[in-house]
Enzyme design. Structure first.
Site, PDB file in Angstrom:
ATOM      1  N   TYR A 157      -5.370  -9.559 -20.556  1.00  0.00           N
ATOM      2  CA  TYR A 157      -5.768 -10.980 -20.520  1.00  0.00           C
ATOM      3  C   TYR A 157      -6.923 -11.191 -19.536  1.00  0.00           C
ATOM      4  CZ  TYR A 157      -0.971 -11.155 -22.295  1.00  0.00           C
ATOM      5  OH  TYR A 157       0.168 -10.908 -22.979  1.00  0.00           O
TER       6      TYR A 157
ATOM      7  N   LYS B 243       4.292   7.297   2.654  1.00  0.00           N
ATOM      8  CA  LYS B 243       5.063   6.052   2.770  1.00  0.00           C
ATOM      9  C   LYS B 243       6.241   6.240   1.812  1.00  0.00           C
ATOM     10  CE  LYS B 243       5.765   1.845   4.224  1.00  0.00           C
ATOM     11  NZ  LYS B 243       6.136   1.540   5.605  1.00  0.00           N
TER      12      LYS B 243
ATOM     13  N   ASP C 109       2.460   3.675   8.557  1.00  0.00           N
ATOM     14  CA  ASP C 109       2.458   2.622   9.584  1.00  0.00           C
ATOM     15  C   ASP C 109       2.724   3.220  10.964  1.00  0.00           C
ATOM     16  OD1 ASP C 109       4.807   3.182   8.222  1.00  0.00           O
ATOM     17  OD2 ASP C 109       5.743   1.252   8.607  1.00  0.00           O
TER      18      ASP C 109
ATOM     19  N   ASP D 278      -8.289   7.339   4.265  1.00  0.00           N
ATOM     20  CA  ASP D 278      -9.513   6.538   4.357  1.00  0.00           C
ATOM     21  C   ASP D 278      -9.331   5.524   5.492  1.00  0.00           C
ATOM     22  OD1 ASP D 278     -11.879   5.235   3.938  1.00  0.00           O
ATOM     23  OD2 ASP D 278     -11.446   4.547   1.915  1.00  0.00           O
TER      24      ASP D 278
ATOM     25  N   ASP E 124     -10.739   5.505   9.868  1.00  0.00           N
ATOM     26  CA  ASP E 124     -11.485   4.461  10.578  1.00  0.00           C
ATOM     27  C   ASP E 124     -10.871   4.250  11.958  1.00  0.00           C
ATOM     28  OD1 ASP E 124     -13.161   4.095   8.394  1.00  0.00           O
ATOM     29  OD2 ASP E 124     -13.186   1.915   8.628  1.00  0.00           O
TER      30      ASP E 124
END
Ligand code: GGG
Length: 354
Positions: A145, A189, A222, A246, A250
């Site tokens: 859609y 995770k 985390d 990725d 940083d």
């Protein structure tokens, strides 16, 4: 005399400012190390997109393939959606050449201040190894859609046992080669993602069993983000998926002082195709065109390229020159608190090269 053909894609924004500086360094290396670099410049990126409607031409991969390596600046332009620029240039090159190992070192150089109050030079010395061809960046999915109010977007991650195993094996190989803390941390995770990340954990354990001399830990992403800040000195080699690493790389770049120092290699460890070397930073439109971007991330990426081309002495010489400039604290760009230009920083590195 050996000649290496280097494909050069300066790309967008500050990419066009840092790549010529890395070429100056390579030209100096050529004079001192009995080697020739034949640069093939490709003006691909946003400019190419505005003219031709695509970031690089249809035959781009065929043009790059015969080269010994690829040096890339940055991709991204404020007037083009980020998914168009990244999926139009960098990601297809990584996939076409199966550059499955993305290697991002994090080292706190003497003379550089970390935003972490307790970190001293040398305390932070680890490498983030990012799976670079599949995972969350596999580009499998679509819209249903499309552009309707009831629109649905599906984006599927792809994790294969082969893909996980080869990147984990690469990480262990690197830990053996680095001969430092001999520790590999695996990032997942798997508490929330009970299929792909569970396969990752299982594969990691299987490979780890073949390296009894290497200490391991498995962290949820985390917790890894927190521990990069809390105990960065404990890491040696960190391996994880495309998206997680990725993001984590940083964090690792900023805790060693600046994105302007973060180098990276996109490797085909099997040497079937040209590997690609690029600074971790993007096109930085906020500072582009002002001549103040730090060229060191690109210069250090060129050093990683020299390493890959088995010019080990030359690679170490470039790293030592950068380290010497940083240690002096005299010539530096604004990201490191200085007032010097991109070109002046390169001049200082060239001077150290002798
Ligand atoms: N230096 C290359 C560059 O422009 N990187 C920006 C970027 O968004 N990279 C995403 C990635 O590494 O996957």
């Amino acid at each position: 005399m050996k000649t290496f053909t280097i494909a050069v894609i300066a790309g967008d924004g500050v990419g066009t400012e840092v790549v010529p500086q890395a070429k100056r360094v390579l030209e100096k290396i050529a004079k001192k190390h009995a080697v020739t670099f034949s640069f093939q410049d490709f003006d691909w990126g946003a400019g190419h997109f505005f003219r031709w409607g695509r970031m690089m031409p249809a035959g781009a991969i065929d043009l790059l393939q015969p080269c010994d390596a690829i040096l890339l600046g940055a991709v991204g332009h404020p007037d083009i959606p980020d998914h168009t620029t990244l999926n139009g240039l960098l990601l297809p090159i990584r996939r076409a050449f199966d550059l499955y190992a993305n290697v991002r070192p994090a080292y706190l150089y003497p003379g550089v201040e970390s935003p972490l109050a307790k970190a001293r030079s040398g305390d932070i010395d680890f490498v983030v190894v990012r799976e670079n061809t599949e995972g969350e960046y596999a580009q499998v999915g679509g819209f249903v859609y499309h552009l309707q109010p009831e629109e649905v977007a599906i984006q599927t991650s792809v994790f294969t046992r082969r893909g996980i195993e080869r990147i984990v094996r690469f990480a262990f190989g690197l830990a053996v080669k680095r001969d430092k803390k001999k520790r590999v941390a695996s990032i997942t995770k798997s508490n929330a993602q009970g299929y792909s990340m569970v396969l990752w954990d299982r594969t990691f354990q299987e490979v780890a069993a073949q390296y009894p001399g290497i200490e391991t830990e498995s962290l949820l992403v985390d917790a890894a983000a927190m521990n990069f800040i809390r105990r960065p000195e404990s890491f040696d080699v960190v391996v994880g998926s495309n998206l997680f690493c990725d993001i984590l790389s940083d964090i690792s770049a900023i805790i060693v002082g600046s994105m302007g120092l973060a180098a990276s290699a996109n490797l085909d460890p099997l040497r079937r195709f040209p590997s690609l070397f690029e600074p971790v930073h993007g096109s930085a439109p906020d500072i582009a065109g002002r001549g103040v971007v730090n060229p060191m991330a690109t210069i250090l990426s060129a050093a990683m390229m020299l390493d890959h081309l088995q010019m080990t002495d030359a690679a170490r010489a470039v790293e030592a020159a950068v380290a010497a400039v940083l240690a002096e604290r005299k010539v530096r760009t604004p990201d490191l608190g200085g007032k010097n230009s991109t070109e002046e920083v390169t001049d200082a590195v060239l001077e150290k090269l002798g």
